[in-house]
Scaffold this motif. Structure first.
Motif, PDB file in Angstrom:
ATOM      1  N   THR A  11       0.827  -1.214   0.000  1.00 52.98           N
ATOM      2  CA  THR A  11       0.000   0.000   0.000  1.00 52.98           C
ATOM      3  C   THR A  11       0.856   1.257   0.000  1.00 52.98           C
ATOM      4  O   THR A  11       0.345   2.350  -0.221  1.00 52.98           O
ATOM      5  CB  THR A  11      -0.932   0.021   1.220  1.00 52.98           C
ATOM      6  N   SER A  12       2.156   1.105   0.256  1.00 56.34           N
ATOM      7  CA  SER A  12       3.070   2.247   0.277  1.00 56.34           C
ATOM      8  C   SER A  12       4.490   1.724   0.282  1.00 56.34           C
ATOM      9  O   SER A  12       4.731   0.518   0.455  1.00 56.34           O
ATOM     10  CB  SER A  12       2.850   3.097   1.533  1.00 56.34           C
ATOM     11  N   SER A 178       3.324   1.744  -4.406  1.00 54.02           N
ATOM     12  CA  SER A 178       1.957   1.228  -4.406  1.00 54.02           C
ATOM     13  C   SER A 178       1.485   1.053  -5.841  1.00 54.02           C
ATOM     14  O   SER A 178       1.801   1.883  -6.705  1.00 54.02           O
ATOM     15  CB  SER A 178       1.030   2.208  -3.676  1.00 54.02           C
ATOM     16  N   LEU A 204      -1.293  -8.195  -1.125  1.00 56.38           N
ATOM     17  CA  LEU A 204      -1.220  -6.755  -0.878  1.00 56.38           C
ATOM     18  C   LEU A 204      -0.880  -6.551   0.595  1.00 56.38           C
ATOM     19  O   LEU A 204      -1.643  -6.925   1.483  1.00 56.38           O
ATOM     20  CB  LEU A 204      -2.541  -6.077  -1.229  1.00 56.38           C
ATOM     21  N   THR A 206       0.332  -4.232   3.917  1.00 55.26           N
ATOM     22  CA  THR A 206       0.268  -2.905   4.514  1.00 55.26           C
ATOM     23  C   THR A 206       0.972  -2.891   5.864  1.00 55.26           C
ATOM     24  O   THR A 206       1.090  -3.927   6.532  1.00 55.26           O
ATOM     25  CB  THR A 206      -1.199  -2.448   4.691  1.00 55.26           C
ATOM     26  N   HIS A 216      -5.989   1.879   4.049  1.00 54.94           N
ATOM     27  CA  HIS A 216      -4.955   1.755   3.019  1.00 54.94           C
ATOM     28  C   HIS A 216      -5.244   0.564   2.108  1.00 54.94           C
ATOM     29  O   HIS A 216      -5.110   0.665   0.882  1.00 54.94           O
ATOM     30  CB  HIS A 216      -3.584   1.586   3.665  1.00 54.94           C
ATOM     31  N   LEU A 217      -5.610  -0.553   2.697  1.00 53.41           N
ATOM     32  CA  LEU A 217      -5.909  -1.745   1.899  1.00 53.41           C
ATOM     33  C   LEU A 217      -7.126  -1.514   1.008  1.00 53.41           C
ATOM     34  O   LEU A 217      -7.100  -1.803  -0.193  1.00 53.41           O
ATOM     35  CB  LEU A 217      -6.132  -2.946   2.815  1.00 53.41           C
ATOM     36  N   THR A 220      -6.425   1.185  -1.766  1.00 52.93           N
ATOM     37  CA  THR A 220      -5.562   0.658  -2.828  1.00 52.93           C
ATOM     38  C   THR A 220      -6.355  -0.278  -3.732  1.00 52.93           C
ATOM     39  O   THR A 220      -6.307  -0.167  -4.967  1.00 52.93           O
ATOM     40  CB  THR A 220      -4.357  -0.081  -2.220  1.00 52.93           C
TER      41      THR A 220
END
Length: 554
Positions: A11-12, A178, A204, A206, A216-217, A220
């Motif tokens: 996510t980042s 991301s 994915l 985070t 965030h999840l 995204t």
């Protein structure tokens, strides 16, 4: 064969993609599978020397030479048989890849080569990077704007991935940043475009320690095109501290919204034994508590130690374009040692040893060092007879002058720190090679390294020699390793071109009487951690291309 591909998206930046990908490499290798890592594009000044692209064999296609034995971090490493088959060429040129993929290859019990990170961007300034394609510097690509590169670099990226898939059972792919960076999607060559090309099963990840993990999840996932959402096989909550029971009902609600299960809650792991992710250095506070995440004294000092009463302190100057900082990871595992990252003169106070590490922009970082007043602090430290070590760019800074007639790094020549009677002339050609050497006789503060063999690697522009005018006056640097290392007359200032000094077990024993954990043990520990954290059957299902039924949070 055509390998199944597992891709770790985040996510980042800093979500933990690199170490989870490393753990997956070792997990699948422990299942008896042939595994290779892959990251299409990496932005990092942490690089390793690996096998490069050989001339194409008759009939076309890519040929790949076997790597030299890798320089290992913190002790013995696997010595896998080279991959490359009929295309292997022992005369293949060496190239550079990001350090993360180098370690992932070792975790996979594979020989690292340039296919595993075909595009490497090495930042030289906030808006400029040196571009390496298949391990070699490309001045043409370096001059292109960011978005102008993608169509030029995609064919060799895809060819490298296809070649790895043809040789292996599993390819573990790491994304960058991301996949939902919608301003960059049109020119993407590292996230969704790779996932589609590889038909990858994606996780994915985070960082739940930062807060906002479920947003965030979901955010995204929501920003991805529908076809790419379908590739997400599971969400991973990384860096978790606390009671996992308190997460409910969020994972269930998230699955109801997205159809994607949360397949793992991975505990926070400090001191896991790997260098930090690309571009990040570990500046946790003194006496950092693995359980609470706070400093023993509540401070935010930029240092790390595994012994609150450590009698020895090494300060590493952390200039803006610091490179190859991953080579200092073994020092974090040495008992009785404090490791500090220094950006101010005050941070050097009390250090037994000051280290000037590598730099991607030596002249600019030397100017920054002077602007902070660090030059005077280093000179005073050396004048007291305390140890100073310069590595690669740090060695160049320690000399009398840096001459750059070709504008390789700067349009100006610059004086060095004057702690070694040497002069460096920058050259257009870049030195990239492995090296196994032995120190000669050293005196004074570095005498413990006398006759010690060391294996490492060189990545630098420039040639360093004795300053002729100073030699005429009798001020001569003692060359203690031919063309690679010099010592001052007093014996306390040492400069070396060889990266990997502290990754060599013989050097650690000579200087500190200690060993750091072997890499194999580090990789196995990472694999153990994810095997415990993931819901049963998930990791096997990822390479079987089917979503695990009723996956639950552990």
């Amino acid at each position: 064969m055509t390998a199944r591909c597992v891709m770790v998206l985040g996510t980042s930046s800093g979500a933990g993609k690199s170490w989870i990908a490393t753990a997956l490499c070792r997990h699948y290798a422990r299942q008896g599978l042939r595994v290779a890592p892959f990251k299409a594009q990496n932005m990092s000044n942490n690089a390793r020397v690996v096998s490069g692209l050989s001339p194409s064999p008759a009939g076309g296609g890519l040929g790949w030479g076997p790597a030299a034995p890798p320089s290992t971090a913190a002790g013995p490493s696997p010595q896998p048989s080279p991959q490359g088959g009929e295309g292997a060429n022992p005369q293949a040129p060496l190239g550079e890849i990001g350090s993360a993929q180098y370690f992932q290859a070792l975790a996979a019990r594979a020989v690292p080569d340039v296919r595993m990170n075909p595009l490497l961007l090495k930042p030289e300034a906030d808006t400029r990077s040196q571009v390496l394609l298949l391990g070699q510097v490309s001045r043409e690509l370096s001059a292109l704007p960011w978005r102008g590169r993608s169509e030029r670099v995609w064919p060799p990226i895809a060819a490298a991935l296809d070649a790895l898939r043809a040789e292996n059972d599993v390819v573990v792919i790491e994304g960058a940043g991301s996949p939902a960076e919608i301003n960059l999607m049109a020119s993407d060559v590292v996230n969704l475009r790779v996932a589609r090309h590889a038909d990858a099963a994606c996780l994915l990840v985070t960082d739940i320690d930062r807060g906002g993990a479920f947003a965030h999840l979901y955010g995204t996932w929501a920003l991805l095109p529908a076809a790419d959402r379908a590739r997400i096989r599971g969400f991973v909550l990384n860096k978790f501290r606390g009671d996992a029971g308190l997460l409910a009902p969020a994972p269930e609600q998230l699955q109801a919204l997205t159809g994607v299960p949360t397949v793992a809650v991975v505990p926070m792991r400090f001191g896991h034994g790997l260098p930090e992710e690309d571009g990040v250095f570990d500046d946790r506070p003194v006496g950092f508590d693995d359980k609470t995440g706070s400093g023993a004294d509540g401070s935010s000092a930029s240092s790390y130690q595994n012994d609150i009463d450590a009698p020895r302190r090494i300060a590493i100057v952390a200039y803006p374009r610091i490179s190859n900082l991953d080579e200092f990871q073994p020092l974090k595992n040495v008992p009785g040692l404090t490791l500090a990252w220094a950006r101010t003169p005050a941070a050097l106070a009390g250090a037994d040893t000051i280290v000037l590490p590598g730099s991607k922009a030596t002249a600019a970082d030397l100017a920054w060092l002077r602007a902070q007043g660090l030059d005077a602090a280093i000179a005073a430290h050396a004048a007291r007879g305390a140890r100073v070590l310069g590595i690669c760019g740090g060695l160049q800074m320690l000399g009398e002058a840096l001459i750059d007639e070709h504008g390789v790094e700067s349009t100006d020549n610059a004086p060095g720190l004057g702690l070694l009677p040497l002069v460096t002339c920058f050259e257009r050609a870049k030195t990239v090679r492995h090296a196994t050497q032995r120190f000669g006789a050293l005196t004074g503060a570095w005498a413990a390294l006398s006759r010690v063999p060391v294996t490492g690697y060189e990545i630098h522009s420039g040639r360093t020699v004795q300053h002729p005018a100073m030699a005429a006056r009798g001020d001569v640097a003692r060359e203690v390793m031919a063309g690679l290392a010099w010592q001052n007359g007093a014996g306390n200032v040492l400069g070396v071109y060889l990266h990997g000094l502290f990754e060599d077990a013989a050097v650690l024993r000579a200087l500190f009487g200690a060993d750091a954990p072997a890499l194999d043990a580090v990789f196995d520990g990472l694999a153990d951690a994810i095997e415990q954290a993931f819901a049963p059957g998930v990791l096997d299902a990822l390479v079987q291309r089917r979503t695990p039924a009723n996956a639950r949070v552990r």
